[in-house]
Design a protein around this motif. Structure first.
Motif, PDB file in Angstrom:
ATOM      1  N   ALA A  21       9.172   0.681 -23.569  1.00 54.78           N
ATOM      2  CA  ALA A  21       7.751   0.318 -23.496  1.00 54.78           C
ATOM      3  C   ALA A  21       7.387  -0.688 -24.588  1.00 54.78           C
ATOM      4  O   ALA A  21       6.648  -1.650 -24.339  1.00 54.78           O
ATOM      5  N   LEU A  22       7.897  -0.472 -25.788  1.00 57.80           N
ATOM      6  CA  LEU A  22       7.626  -1.397 -26.889  1.00 57.80           C
ATOM      7  C   LEU A  22       8.235  -2.773 -26.638  1.00 57.80           C
ATOM      8  O   LEU A  22       7.625  -3.797 -26.956  1.00 57.80           O
ATOM      9  N   ALA A  23       9.426  -2.802 -26.067  1.00 55.60           N
ATOM     10  CA  ALA A  23      10.067  -4.082 -25.751  1.00 55.60           C
ATOM     11  C   ALA A  23       9.234  -4.859 -24.728  1.00 55.60           C
ATOM     12  O   ALA A  23       9.053  -6.072 -24.868  1.00 55.60           O
ATOM     13  N   GLY A  30       4.589 -12.307 -26.528  1.00 57.89           N
ATOM     14  CA  GLY A  30       5.328 -13.493 -26.944  1.00 57.89           C
ATOM     15  C   GLY A  30       6.308 -13.246 -28.071  1.00 57.89           C
ATOM     16  O   GLY A  30       6.691 -14.183 -28.785  1.00 57.89           O
ATOM     17  N   LYS A  31       6.734 -12.024 -28.217  1.00 55.52           N
ATOM     18  CA  LYS A  31       7.677 -11.678 -29.283  1.00 55.52           C
ATOM     19  C   LYS A  31       9.001 -11.248 -28.677  1.00 55.52           C
ATOM     20  O   LYS A  31       9.122 -11.024 -27.486  1.00 55.52           O
ATOM     21  N   ARG A  32       9.994 -11.122 -29.533  1.00 56.40           N
ATOM     22  CA  ARG A  32      11.307 -10.670 -29.091  1.00 56.40           C
ATOM     23  C   ARG A  32      11.242  -9.169 -28.787  1.00 56.40           C
ATOM     24  O   ARG A  32      10.552  -8.426 -29.475  1.00 56.40           O
ATOM     25  N   ARG A  51       8.193  -8.754 -38.343  1.00 56.14           N
ATOM     26  CA  ARG A  51       8.043 -10.180 -38.037  1.00 56.14           C
ATOM     27  C   ARG A  51       9.389 -10.875 -37.851  1.00 56.14           C
ATOM     28  O   ARG A  51       9.444 -12.014 -37.403  1.00 56.14           O
ATOM     29  N   ARG A  52      10.458 -10.195 -38.205  1.00 56.92           N
ATOM     30  CA  ARG A  52      11.804 -10.776 -38.051  1.00 56.92           C
ATOM     31  C   ARG A  52      12.115 -10.921 -36.572  1.00 56.92           C
ATOM     32  O   ARG A  52      12.048  -9.963 -35.826  1.00 56.92           O
ATOM     33  N   ARG A  53      12.472 -12.121 -36.170  1.00 60.05           N
ATOM     34  CA  ARG A  53      12.723 -12.392 -34.756  1.00 60.05           C
ATOM     35  C   ARG A  53      14.198 -12.249 -34.374  1.00 60.05           C
ATOM     36  O   ARG A  53      14.536 -12.212 -33.201  1.00 60.05           O
ATOM     37  N   ASP A  54      15.065 -12.181 -35.383  1.00 56.04           N
ATOM     38  CA  ASP A  54      16.483 -12.098 -35.073  1.00 56.04           C
ATOM     39  C   ASP A  54      16.932 -10.649 -34.881  1.00 56.04           C
ATOM     40  O   ASP A  54      16.310  -9.713 -35.343  1.00 56.04           O
ATOM     41  N   LEU A  55      18.034 -10.515 -34.196  1.00 53.80           N
ATOM     42  CA  LEU A  55      18.663  -9.231 -33.917  1.00 53.80           C
ATOM     43  C   LEU A  55      19.776  -9.059 -34.952  1.00 53.80           C
ATOM     44  O   LEU A  55      20.710  -9.856 -34.987  1.00 53.80           O
ATOM     45  N   ASP A  56      19.656  -8.043 -35.825  1.00 54.47           N
ATOM     46  CA  ASP A  56      20.686  -7.839 -36.838  1.00 54.47           C
ATOM     47  C   ASP A  56      20.787  -6.362 -37.200  1.00 54.47           C
ATOM     48  O   ASP A  56      19.926  -5.555 -36.869  1.00 54.47           O
ATOM     49  N   LEU A  57      21.867  -6.013 -37.868  1.00 55.69           N
ATOM     50  CA  LEU A  57      22.091  -4.609 -38.240  1.00 55.69           C
ATOM     51  C   LEU A  57      21.128  -4.129 -39.322  1.00 55.69           C
ATOM     52  O   LEU A  57      20.704  -2.977 -39.300  1.00 55.69           O
ATOM     53  N   ARG A  58      20.794  -5.013 -40.251  1.00 58.90           N
ATOM     54  CA  ARG A  58      19.923  -4.609 -41.365  1.00 58.90           C
ATOM     55  C   ARG A  58      18.542  -4.181 -40.900  1.00 58.90           C
ATOM     56  O   ARG A  58      17.939  -3.307 -41.509  1.00 58.90           O
ATOM     57  N   HIS A  59      18.033  -4.828 -39.867  1.00 57.77           N
ATOM     58  CA  HIS A  59      16.693  -4.518 -39.374  1.00 57.77           C
ATOM     59  C   HIS A  59      16.741  -3.786 -38.038  1.00 57.77           C
ATOM     60  O   HIS A  59      16.260  -2.660 -37.930  1.00 57.77           O
ATOM     61  N   THR A  60      17.326  -4.419 -37.031  1.00 60.17           N
ATOM     62  CA  THR A  60      17.363  -3.824 -35.698  1.00 60.17           C
ATOM     63  C   THR A  60      18.225  -2.566 -35.685  1.00 60.17           C
ATOM     64  O   THR A  60      17.836  -1.548 -35.104  1.00 60.17           O
ATOM     65  N   GLY A  61      19.393  -2.634 -36.324  1.00 52.16           N
ATOM     66  CA  GLY A  61      20.277  -1.466 -36.351  1.00 52.16           C
ATOM     67  C   GLY A  61      19.651  -0.286 -37.070  1.00 52.16           C
ATOM     68  O   GLY A  61      19.620   0.833 -36.547  1.00 52.16           O
ATOM     69  N   LEU A  62      19.142  -0.534 -38.271  1.00 54.30           N
ATOM     70  CA  LEU A  62      18.493   0.535 -39.034  1.00 54.30           C
ATOM     71  C   LEU A  62      17.256   1.044 -38.299  1.00 54.30           C
ATOM     72  O   LEU A  62      17.015   2.254 -38.228  1.00 54.30           O
ATOM     73  N   GLY A  63      16.491   0.117 -37.724  1.00 57.32           N
ATOM     74  CA  GLY A  63      15.304   0.514 -36.976  1.00 57.32           C
ATOM     75  C   GLY A  63      15.652   1.361 -35.765  1.00 57.32           C
ATOM     76  O   GLY A  63      14.982   2.348 -35.467  1.00 57.32           O
ATOM     77  N   GLU A 121       3.395  -1.255 -35.617  1.00 56.80           N
ATOM     78  CA  GLU A 121       2.211  -2.078 -35.869  1.00 56.80           C
ATOM     79  C   GLU A 121       2.555  -3.381 -36.586  1.00 56.80           C
ATOM     80  O   GLU A 121       1.758  -4.311 -36.590  1.00 56.80           O
ATOM     81  N   HIS A 122       3.742  -3.460 -37.156  1.00 56.62           N
ATOM     82  CA  HIS A 122       4.187  -4.692 -37.808  1.00 56.62           C
ATOM     83  C   HIS A 122       4.695  -5.717 -36.799  1.00 56.62           C
ATOM     84  O   HIS A 122       4.931  -6.873 -37.151  1.00 56.62           O
ATOM     85  N   ALA A 123       4.879  -5.275 -35.557  1.00 56.68           N
ATOM     86  CA  ALA A 123       5.445  -6.167 -34.540  1.00 56.68           C
ATOM     87  C   ALA A 123       4.549  -6.355 -33.321  1.00 56.68           C
ATOM     88  O   ALA A 123       4.584  -7.409 -32.698  1.00 56.68           O
ATOM     89  N   VAL A 124       3.783  -5.333 -32.955  1.00 56.97           N
ATOM     90  CA  VAL A 124       2.958  -5.427 -31.742  1.00 56.97           C
ATOM     91  C   VAL A 124       1.519  -5.018 -32.049  1.00 56.97           C
ATOM     92  O   VAL A 124       1.233  -4.418 -33.089  1.00 56.97           O
TER      93      VAL A 124
END
Length: 150
Positions: A21-23, A30-32, A51-63, A121-124
């Motif tokens: 749902a969040l995706a 207009g966000k990733r 606000r980070r638009r890239d897919l990475d382990l530090r943010h996406t993985g931990l999240g 709330e930091h992204a949507v």
């Protein structure tokens, strides 16, 4: 035994339901699609994580790991409550899922320190956050339906 089945199945699908749902909400804004999961890493990476638009382990993985753990937590609460009945009906399953998702929203955005919120709330937008909790409810309910004894 039914209680454990409900807890595991609902917990396993609560996070993916919310993430889907969040995706969708992120894409509409207009966000990733992974930015809300990046936002969930804000407890360790700071409020800029969403606000980070890239897919990475530090943010996406931990999240993603944090998000899934939270879904398991709320699934355990829901499954423990739902498992008190041998074969709950669809109304009880859906009503309980909506109630637990609403409770999660109140706890996550009203009671816990800001650093421990889901970070969506930091992204949507607030609408996107609400859709995330609706997705959580859908995941909880689907898990319960799949775990229900035949």
């Amino acid at each position: 035994m039914n209680r454990l089945r409900y807890m595991l199945a609902a917990g396993a699908l609560a996070g993916p339901g919310a993430a889907l749902a969040l995706a969708c909400a992120a894409r509409q804004e207009g966000k990733r699609p992974w930015q809300p999961l990046n936002g969930t890493s804000h407890w360790a990476r700071g409020p800029g994580a969403g606000r980070r638009r890239d897919l990475d382990l530090r943010h996406t993985g931990l999240g993603a790991v944090t998000h899934h753990a939270a879904g398991l937590f709320w699934g355990m609460i829901y499954g423990a409550w739902l498992g008190r009945r041998d074969r709950p009906g669809n109304g009880r399953i859906l009503g309980g899922a909506v109630t637990v998702a609403a409770l999660a929203a109140v706890v996550d955005y009203g009671l816990v320190p800001r650093r421990l919120t889901p970070g969506w709330e930091h992204a949507v937008s607030p609408r996107g956050v609400a859709l995330g909790f609706a997705g959580m409810a859908a995941g909880l309910a689907l898990g319960a339906v799949l775990a229900r004894p035949r």
